[in-house]
Structures are given as structure tokens and as C-alpha cells.
Scaffold this motif. Structure first.
Motif, PDB file in Angstrom:
ATOM      1  N   GLU A  82     -12.655 -12.745  -8.895  1.00 18.56           N
ATOM      2  CA  GLU A  82     -12.349 -11.536  -8.099  1.00 18.56           C
ATOM      3  C   GLU A  82     -10.680 -11.414  -8.099  1.00 18.56           C
ATOM      4  N   PRO A  83     -10.158 -10.508  -9.074  1.00 19.73           N
ATOM      5  CA  PRO A  83      -8.747 -10.516  -9.242  1.00 19.73           C
ATOM      6  C   PRO A  83      -7.821 -10.197  -7.883  1.00 19.73           C
ATOM      7  N   LYS A  84      -6.988 -10.854  -7.779  1.00 22.52           N
ATOM      8  CA  LYS A  84      -5.945 -10.578  -6.601  1.00 22.52           C
ATOM      9  C   LYS A  84      -4.927  -9.642  -7.048  1.00 22.52           C
ATOM     10  N   LEU A  85      -4.985  -8.444  -6.237  1.00 25.22           N
ATOM     11  CA  LEU A  85      -3.754  -7.503  -6.713  1.00 25.22           C
ATOM     12  C   LEU A  85      -2.733  -7.581  -5.590  1.00 25.22           C
ATOM     13  N   PRO A  86      -1.459  -7.636  -6.173  1.00 29.50           N
ATOM     14  CA  PRO A  86      -0.377  -7.437  -5.353  1.00 29.50           C
ATOM     15  C   PRO A  86      -0.154  -6.316  -4.376  1.00 29.50           C
ATOM     16  N   ASP A  87       0.250  -6.631  -3.459  1.00 31.37           N
ATOM     17  CA  ASP A  87       0.694  -5.627  -2.416  1.00 31.37           C
ATOM     18  C   ASP A  87       1.834  -5.072  -2.541  1.00 31.37           C
ATOM     19  N   ILE A  88       2.497  -4.483  -3.420  1.00 35.11           N
ATOM     20  CA  ILE A  88       3.799  -3.894  -3.581  1.00 35.11           C
ATOM     21  C   ILE A  88       4.015  -2.374  -3.245  1.00 35.11           C
ATOM     22  N   LYS A  89       5.212  -2.430  -2.719  1.00 33.57           N
ATOM     23  CA  LYS A  89       5.510  -0.850  -2.038  1.00 33.57           C
ATOM     24  C   LYS A  89       5.501  -0.106  -3.466  1.00 33.57           C
ATOM     25  N   GLY A  90       4.651   1.127  -3.147  1.00 31.40           N
ATOM     26  CA  GLY A  90       4.631   2.159  -4.201  1.00 31.40           C
ATOM     27  C   GLY A  90       3.843   1.820  -5.246  1.00 31.40           C
TER      28      GLY A  90
END
Ligand code: NAP
Length: 502
Positions: free
Chosen positions: A152-160
């Protein structure tokens, strides 16, 4: 697919009953299916959300994808492959190997592909699982969770990041319709996937920005193609391949000394890493940027002969300032620099201890695996069973990971445990088992102190080995042969059991 068609009702739908239902057909699920068949247990089904077997080796098709564990060790013990083309196998060969093995052992007909498990709940009255999938409904005496730790890919929580208008994809979901040739590309992350991707795409892109949050030690790889006479010898003298496999296994266990037993010995490896930096990077500023601040092994060591050279290219920049924001066509780092980019590759890792599938299993007490882990921490008994979840096995569960050798060794050890458990249940005419909560607690109480002196705990880094509670719930803190010995037989004493109704 052939399973016994005993209809069963749960108030909503006809269900097929199987003795064992396996979720996932990567290395773990496929291996379990084969071993069940070899043991004469044919009443099982494998539900696989993808279109074929292979798991992470089917999904990770990024440029340069390959295994950083030597080929002869990275195969099932019961299915050696004399045809590996190189000492470290590229991803397409491993994927093909798994397909070939599935065909050779005739387990495909037991699979339902493109079939996602959508929910499973324990029915205490009947002593079995009710399992829903996107294609069929089942009851099962036993469930094996083989959904994988790198699934399950972990997607980064980056602004914008959602406003980015170019192409953006995770390393495990590579978009092969997008050409990166001549484009401005950013790779976020510098883990095991990134060190394979960066050298593979750097020569073709116009410009590459590599965003490094934490520098990690990189070790050399003794990679080379196998010559035809060698492959001939592996084919005709199988003992030779077995001998090489055994030697590789022993050599890899030495990492336990540097990571668990005597972490100070890791300084020797760090010296190797420093020399490598000096030999492969011309730019002194870049050398400083890639020099890790933690002890070697604290994070998973990277293995590459090409990563440093790629970073040292004129069209590649290593950005260490941290990402402040992603805009429609650019990435802004924390020092305020805005860099234009056409495509972003997220090499940001996976949900390991928090697999989304853990929300889907509801156990005896009405809690999901995730809820139990949230309350008590992510812990299991011997990495395979969990209190409140009767008749269920986890492959590569808590504290059964390894970061230096072939995970297939652990997978096969756990399959031994499952097979012995199923034999025991049949011989003793038992309907269900559930690990005793105090056995689980005691096991983990004895395990965590072993973590205290490891480099994972003291090496000065954070890593995906550590869970939200700061515990190392990922790795096995000892030699892998000790793990195998521990799960050789199913220890019924640690379990509450219910006899089969007559
Ligand atoms: P990973 O090891 O978890 O690395 C993820 C990278 O992304 C790290 O450098 C991490 O930085 C960075 N990152 C994550 N979130 C970020 C954010 N918000 N901003 C900036 N950077 C961020 O993932 P992976 O490289 O995909 O490898 C995962 C596992 O797959 C490996 O540990 C290994 O077990 C396996 N693998 C094996 C092979 C093989 O050859 N056998 C090959 C590839 C992968 P931090 O370090 O600061 O967290």
C-alpha cells in the motif's frame, strides 16, 4: 477454482465454504497456496486484488527495479531457479519466476484474480470467518492474511500536492504511459526504491531534483551477470546452487551482529560507506549532503553502485532543504527556492504496520485489527497470530521483518507454523484456536528488551521500523534461524481452543 460448495447463510447471501482462505498472492500467499497443496490440503482459495500473482514484484515496475538480496537466496527453497541472469535479479525476472512457479505447482486454478477482499468477520457461533470479496462471498475455517507489507503506497502529505498539474505517481504505481525523456523531474525520497530509480532515469531527463529528507548509508553491490557455464552448472549440479545459497545466507546473518548484537561493529561498514562516497562523488558539498547522521543499519541500508554517480551528474541536484509546498508546476523548498517540474515521482515508501486491510478484519470482540493495534500497539504472537482473531494467521506480521536478508526465509518459516497448526487442529478435532492474550503479552514483553541495544533503537534515526508508539514492531531482533526454530511447531499451549461439534 475448485472449492467445496457447501452453501452457508449469513442472512444475506449464499456463500461458498472453504477450509482456508488466503488473502493476497505475493510471495507469502503464493507460497502458502503451494505448501498447502503439497500437504494435501486442497480446499482453499486465494483472493488476489490484482490481475496476477506476484504482489510487490508485480506492482513495482519502476525503471531499475530489482532485488538487493542475492538471487540464489531470493527464491523459495522448494523452487530454486538455475536460470537467474544476474547475481542480483531484476524485477521482471522475479515476477516471471513467481508466475512460472504458480504454473508449475498448478495453483492458479485456486485463485480469484481482480478480487479484492472487502471485509471479514469472525462468527463465534459457527467458529468460522465470513469473508466478503468484490467477486464472491465465502465462509472459511481459517483465514491467512498475506496482503504484504510493501503493498500500500504511502503518499506524502505535502501542502498543495493535490494542485500539481503535471504527472505525479508513486514508485509502486509507475505510469508507463508518461515519458520522462527531456522533462524536468523530481523524485521525492531517497530509500531503497529511489536509489534504483534515480540512476535509471537521470541520463534521459532534462533535469532531476532529488528531495532527500534523511541521508542514508549506501553499500556497494557485488552485482554481475551469470555466465552461461555457471547457469549450466546450477542446472545440472543443484547441490552447487544450494551450497551458494547456504553461504549467502550465512554471510547475510552477519548483519545481525552489526545491527543487534554488537552495533559498534557497524563502524567498519560505515568506513566502507565513507570510502564509497569519496570514490564516487566529485563534489565535496554533495559528499557532505549525503553523509548520514545516524549509525549504519538504523535505517535500512541502501545498496547501489550507481546512486552516488547519478547524484553527481550535472543535470541532477540533491535538495536537502525540505519541501514547503507543491504548486501547479513547481516545488518550493523551505529556503524559499522554487524549482519548476513537469513530473513528480513519489518514492515515499509503504504503509507497513498500518495496512488498510487491517481495517477489514473484525474479530471476536468486535474490533478490527487496526482498532486492536491502536489500543494495544501493533503486536502479535510470534509474528503470526493475534488475540481476538481466532483461526487467523498473518504472514510477515509484527516483528517478523528482516532488513538485511531474504524475507522469503521468514515467510517459509511462518508457512511451516501454519501447516503444523492446521495438522494439529485436524488431528485433535478442534474447530478454533485463539492465542491467549497473556501469551501474546508475555511474548512481546520478552521481545522488546532485545530491541533496546539494537542500532534501530539507538542509531539516532527515525524509520518505518518504529510504530506510532515508538516501538519497533517491524523487525525480528535476532538471527533468522532462531525465528525459524521458534515457529517450527504449533505450540497449542499458547492457545485457547474449541472442539469441533460432533
Ligand atoms: P522507504 O524506504 O520507506 O523510503 C521512503 C523515502 O521517502 C525515505 O527517504 C523518506 O525519508 C522519504 N519520504 C517519505 N515521506 C516523505 C516526505 N513527506 N517528504 C520527503 N521525503 C519523504 O521506501 P522505499 O524506498 O519504497 O522502500 C520501502 C521498502 O521496500 C524498503 O525498506 C525495502 O524493504 C523494500 N525495497 C526493497 C528493495 C530490494 O531491492 N529488495 C527495493 C526497493 C524497496 P525519511 O528517510 O526521512 O523518512
Amino acid at each position: 477454482m475448485s472449492s467445496s460448495d457447501t452453501p452457508s447463510r449469513d442472512g444475506e447471501a449464499d456463500r461458498r465454504h472453504v477450509r482456508v482462505l488466503i488473502v493476497g498472492s505475493g510471495l507469502s500467499g503464493l507460497g502458502t497456496a503451494i505448501r498447502l497443496g503439497q500437504r494435501g490440503i486442497t480446499d482453499y482459495v486465494v483472493v488476489e486484488r490484482g490481475p496476477d500473482v506476484g504482489g510487490t514484484w508485480r506492482d513495482n515496475t519502476y525503471p531499475g527495479a530489482g532485488c538487493d538480496v542475492p538471487s540464489h537466496l531470493y527464491s523459495y527453497s522448494f523452487a530454486p531457479n538455475p536460470d537467474w541472469s544476474r547475481s542480483f535479479s531484476p524485477q521482471p525476472e522475479i515476477e516471471q519466476y513467481l508466475r512460472t512457479v504458480a504454473d508449475r505447482y498448478g495453483v492458479r486454478e485456486k485463485h480469484l484474480f481482480d478480487c479484492a477482499m472487502t471485509g471479514a468477520r469472525w462468527n463465534a457461533t459457527e467458529g468460522r470467518w465470513y469473508v466478503d470479496t468484490s467477486r464472491a462471498a465465502f465462509t472459511a475455517d481459517f483465514v491467512v492474511s498475506a496482503a504484504g507489507v510493501l503493498a500500500e503506497p504511502k503518499l506524502p502529505d505535502i501542502k498543495g500536492i493535490s494542485s500539481f498539474e503535471g504527472k505525479i505517481f508513486h514508485s509502486a504505481r509507475w505510469d508507463h504511459d508518461t515519458t520522462l525523456t527531456g522533462k524536468k523531474v523530481a523524485v521525492i525520497g531517497t530509500g531503497s526504491s529511489a536509489v534504483q530509480i534515480v540512476p535509471s532515469i537521470a541520463p534521459e531527463v532534462e533535469h532531476l531534483d532529488v528531495y532527500q529528507r534523511t541521508a542514508t548509508w549506501v553499500m556497494p553491490q557485488l552485482a554481475r551477470p551469470y555466465l552461461a557455464p555457471e547457469r549450466f552448472a546450477f542446472k545440472h549440479f543443484p547441490w552447487l546452487q544450494r551450497l551458494i545459497r547456504a553461504l549467502i545466507y550465512i554471510a547475510r546473518e552477519a548483519f545481525v551482529v552489526t545491527q543487534v548484537k554488537y552495533p559498534r561493529t557497524g563502524l567498519i561498514l560505515e568506513a566502507v560507506g565513507r570510502v564509497k562516497m569519496w570514490l564516487e562523488i566529485r563534489d565535496p558539498q554533495l559528499r557532505r549532503k549525503v553523509l548520514p547522521e545516524h549509525r549504519i543499519g538504523c535505517k535500512r541500508m541502501l545498496v547501489s553502485n550507481k546512486f552516488y554517480g547519478a547524484l553527481d551528474r550535472d543535470n541532477v541536484d540533491l535538495v536537502t532543504d525540505g519541501i514547503a509546498e507543491v504548486r501547479a508546476g513547481s516545488i518550493v523548498s523551505e529556503d524559499g527556492t522554487e524549482r519548476e517540474v513537469d513530473a513528480i515521482v513519489l518514492a515515499t515508501g509503504f504503509h507497513v504496520a498500518d495496512s488498510p486491510t487491517f481495517n477489514l478484519y473484525t474479530g471476536r470482540a468486535g474490533r478490527t485489527v487496526s482498532e486492536a493495534a491502536e489500543a494495544e500497539g501493533y503486536q502479535m504472537y510470534k509474528g503470526t497470530t493475534v488475540a481476538e482473531f481466532p483461526n487467523m494467521f498473518f504472514l510477515l506480521g509484527a516483528n517478523s521483518g528482516l532488513n538485511y536478508t531474504s524475507l522469503i526465509y521468514i515467510i517459509e518459516s511462518q508457512i511451516n507454523y501454519i501447516i503444523d497448526a492446521l495438522d494439529t487442529m485436524r488431528q485433535r478435532e478442534l474447530q478454533s484456536f485463539e492465542v491467549k492474550a497473556d501469551a501474546q503479552t508475555e511474548y512481546n514483553r520478552a521481545l522488546q528488551p532485545k530491541m533496546a541495544r539494537t542500532v534501530w533503537a539507538n542509531g539516532g534515526c527515525t524509520s518505518w521500523f518504529l510504530d506510532n508508539h515508538g516501538n519497533n514492531s517491524a523487525l525480528w531482533p535476532d538471527f533468522s534461524f532462531k525465528y525459524r526454530r521458534m515457529v517450527r511447531t504449533f505450540d497449542l499451549d499458547a492457545y485457547d481452543t474449541v472442539p469441533r461439534a460432533r
